[in-house]
Design an enzyme around this catalytic site. Structure first.
Site, PDB file in Angstrom:
ATOM      1  N   LEU A 178      37.719  91.222 105.844  1.00  0.00           N
ATOM      2  CA  LEU A 178      37.146  90.887 104.463  1.00  0.00           C
ATOM      3  C   LEU A 178      37.399  89.551 104.011  1.00  0.00           C
ATOM      4  O   LEU A 178      36.390  88.810 103.553  1.00  0.00           O
ATOM      5  CB  LEU A 178      37.531  91.892 103.594  1.00  0.00           C
ATOM      6  CG  LEU A 178      37.092  91.784 102.270  1.00  0.00           C
ATOM      7  CD1 LEU A 178      35.652  91.827 102.078  1.00  0.00           C
ATOM      8  CD2 LEU A 178      37.793  92.988 101.033  1.00  0.00           C
ATOM      9  N   PRO A 180      37.865  81.955 104.100  1.00  0.00           N
ATOM     10  CA  PRO A 180      38.517  80.666 103.806  1.00  0.00           C
ATOM     11  C   PRO A 180      38.300  80.248 102.543  1.00  0.00           C
ATOM     12  O   PRO A 180      39.103  79.895 101.891  1.00  0.00           O
ATOM     13  CB  PRO A 180      38.213  79.856 104.805  1.00  0.00           C
ATOM     14  CG  PRO A 180      37.868  80.584 106.164  1.00  0.00           C
ATOM     15  CD  PRO A 180      37.260  81.854 105.630  1.00  0.00           C
ATOM     16  N   ARG A 210      83.156  92.053  98.424  1.00  0.00           N
ATOM     17  CA  ARG A 210      83.449  90.770  98.155  1.00  0.00           C
ATOM     18  C   ARG A 210      84.291  90.575  96.937  1.00  0.00           C
ATOM     19  O   ARG A 210      84.003  91.127  95.885  1.00  0.00           O
ATOM     20  CB  ARG A 210      82.014  89.862  97.838  1.00  0.00           C
ATOM     21  CG  ARG A 210      81.974  88.528  97.485  1.00  0.00           C
ATOM     22  CD  ARG A 210      82.544  87.561  98.305  1.00  0.00           C
ATOM     23  NE  ARG A 210      82.378  86.276  98.209  1.00  0.00           N
ATOM     24  CZ  ARG A 210      82.639  85.314  98.968  1.00  0.00           C
ATOM     25  NH1 ARG A 210      83.551  85.307 100.116  1.00  0.00           N
ATOM     26  NH2 ARG A 210      82.713  84.038  98.479  1.00  0.00           N
ATOM     27  N   GLY A 217      75.694  82.477  98.690  1.00  0.00           N
ATOM     28  CA  GLY A 217      75.150  81.582 100.124  1.00  0.00           C
ATOM     29  C   GLY A 217      74.985  82.849 101.139  1.00  0.00           C
ATOM     30  O   GLY A 217      73.886  82.300 101.987  1.00  0.00           O
ATOM     31  N   GLU A 238      45.628  91.574  98.932  1.00  0.00           N
ATOM     32  CA  GLU A 238      45.230  92.862  98.294  1.00  0.00           C
ATOM     33  C   GLU A 238      45.250  92.689  96.958  1.00  0.00           C
ATOM     34  O   GLU A 238      45.417  93.569  96.135  1.00  0.00           O
ATOM     35  CB  GLU A 238      45.812  94.216  99.040  1.00  0.00           C
ATOM     36  CG  GLU A 238      45.537  94.145 100.407  1.00  0.00           C
ATOM     37  CD  GLU A 238      45.797  95.806 101.056  1.00  0.00           C
ATOM     38  OE1 GLU A 238      45.794  96.651 100.157  1.00  0.00           O
ATOM     39  OE2 GLU A 238      46.233  95.886 102.079  1.00  0.00           O
TER      40      GLU A 238
END
Length: 391
Positions: free
Chosen positions: A135, A138, A272, A346, A369
């Site tokens: 569909l 460009p 952590r 990080g 979409e």
């Protein structure tokens, strides 16, 4: 140990036993066939799509909401839950299922002839055949009314000319559903791969949805018999109805990506340690986790409500209804992915963790979409009765 985010409101109690079983089946498929490999696929930009399609077909995940022609005939909610589990593994993999079942197969199932349905749907449901949905162009993405691809009659045949771009599965598709403007309006065609004049170029160098295959389709004097035209198509409303159908998969699916990010962040924050304690014990981290869990549950309730409406109506939702779902759930999913990345610091950019991959994928889901702006205008038009789309 805390509970998982979707357990806060006991949301599983809203699902039937069959829905939970289909969800579990999709999760097993994702765990067996996707999760062990997807980071490498993403990094290398190379995914065994046909092998995946065969596995998904064996599990009954392709065209699962459709009835007949080898399709499972499951509910829209079941399809949504399956897509949620697949997108928890990767958005590109879920996109494969959505395009195959809710765009290509749905278009043929709803608008095709009996001959077309018998020719394409059983193989597509089994994952032996792959399809793509042509569909977008460009110069015409958000505005399909400006479609440049043309279909003209030449004797008993049709001749197609035009270009379609950003077409998922195009480089490997066995059939392309192509939408074109004819003398009497938009019509659709089932175009087999290898048809003379049909050329496909894979789009490379993607920074998102790398675990998928995307291409550009060039139609240069593609000659087709009348039997290739989808006879039920009367206007542009046909491809738009396919998009409406497919967006429910997105509304559920992105919650899987968000959930996977949040699960990862929860596990990471518990392990952590900074300043002598797990970062999950800090107030600011808990505030982030609480807000993300809240939006995830709200998004699930919205998706489930829309899925139940789709099943009750046994037909497409209204455009503004799916716009509400896609606008909210994709917007919140990408916010969750970005916030989870901050919790991982990080380490959040490493491919050993899925968070940055999900965030990058969701950047594409945010605009395909229907961009957020298009969905805002769809909702706004319904609220005001005024069309604010550019003319």
């Amino acid at each position: 140990m805390g509970v998982r985010p979707l357990d806060l409101l006991d949301l599983d109690e809203l699902l039937t036993d069959d829905e939970r079983e289909i969800r579990a089946q999709a999760r097993r498929v994702a765990d067996d066939h996707v999760r062990p490999h997807v980071a490498g696929w993403y990094e290398n930009g190379n995914t065994p799509v046909r092998d995946l399609a065969a596995a998904f077909g064996d599990a009954g995940l392709l065209g699962m909401q459709l009835k007949g022609y080898g399709c499972p005939g499951s509910s829209a909610v079941s399809l949504g839950l399956a897509c949620m589990e697949l997108e928890a593994a990767d958005s590109g993999v879920r996109s494969l299922v959505s395009v195959q079942g809710s765009l290509v197969m749905y278009a043929i199932w709803r608008y095709g002839s009996e001959e077309q349905k018998a020719r394409w749907l059983p193989g597509m449901a089994a994952g032996r055949l792959l399809g793509c949905f042509g569909l977008a162009e460009p110069d015409h993405g958000s505005d399909p009314t400006g479609m440049s691809t043309r279909a003209r009659r030449d004797g008993d045949d049709w001749v197609l000319d035009g270009v379609k771009t950003w077409i998922l599965n195009a480089p490997i598709a066995d059939v392309a559903v192509i939408w074109a403007r004819a003398e009497k309006g938009v019509t659709g065609f089932a175009v087999p791969a290898g048809t003379p004049g049909l050329a496909v170029r894979e789009i490379g160098h993607k920074m998102s949805l790398r675990a998928s295959s995307t291409g550009e389709i060039v139609l240069d004097g593609v000659r087709l018999p009348e039997s290739a035209r989808l006879p039920g198509v009367r206007s542009l409303m046909a491809p738009l109805s396919c998009l409406t159908e497919a967006r429910l998969s997105i509304i559920f699916g992105v919650l899987g990506a968000a959930r996977d990010c949040l699960d990862t962040a929860l596990d990471y924050a518990a392990r952590r340690e900074q300043f002598g304690r797990p970062i999950s014990g800090f107030q600011l981290t808990q505030a982030k986790l609480a807000d993300m869990a809240l939006e995830l549950q709200k998004g699930f309730l919205l998706a489930l409500h829309l899925g139940r409406m789709r099943d009750a109506a046994d037909g497409p939702l209204r455009p503004e209804q799916v716009s509400i779902g896609k606008l909210n759930n994709v917007r919140e999913a990408i916010k969750i992915a970005r916030e989870c990345r901050t919790i991982l610091g990080g380490n959040g950019i490493l491919h050993e963790y899925p968070v940055m991959r999900h965030a990058s994928n969701l950047e594409s889901v945010l605009t395909y979409e229907g961009t957020s702006e298009i969905h805002q205008l769809s909702i706004g038009q319904k609220l005001t009765g005024l069309n604010a789309f550019a003319r």
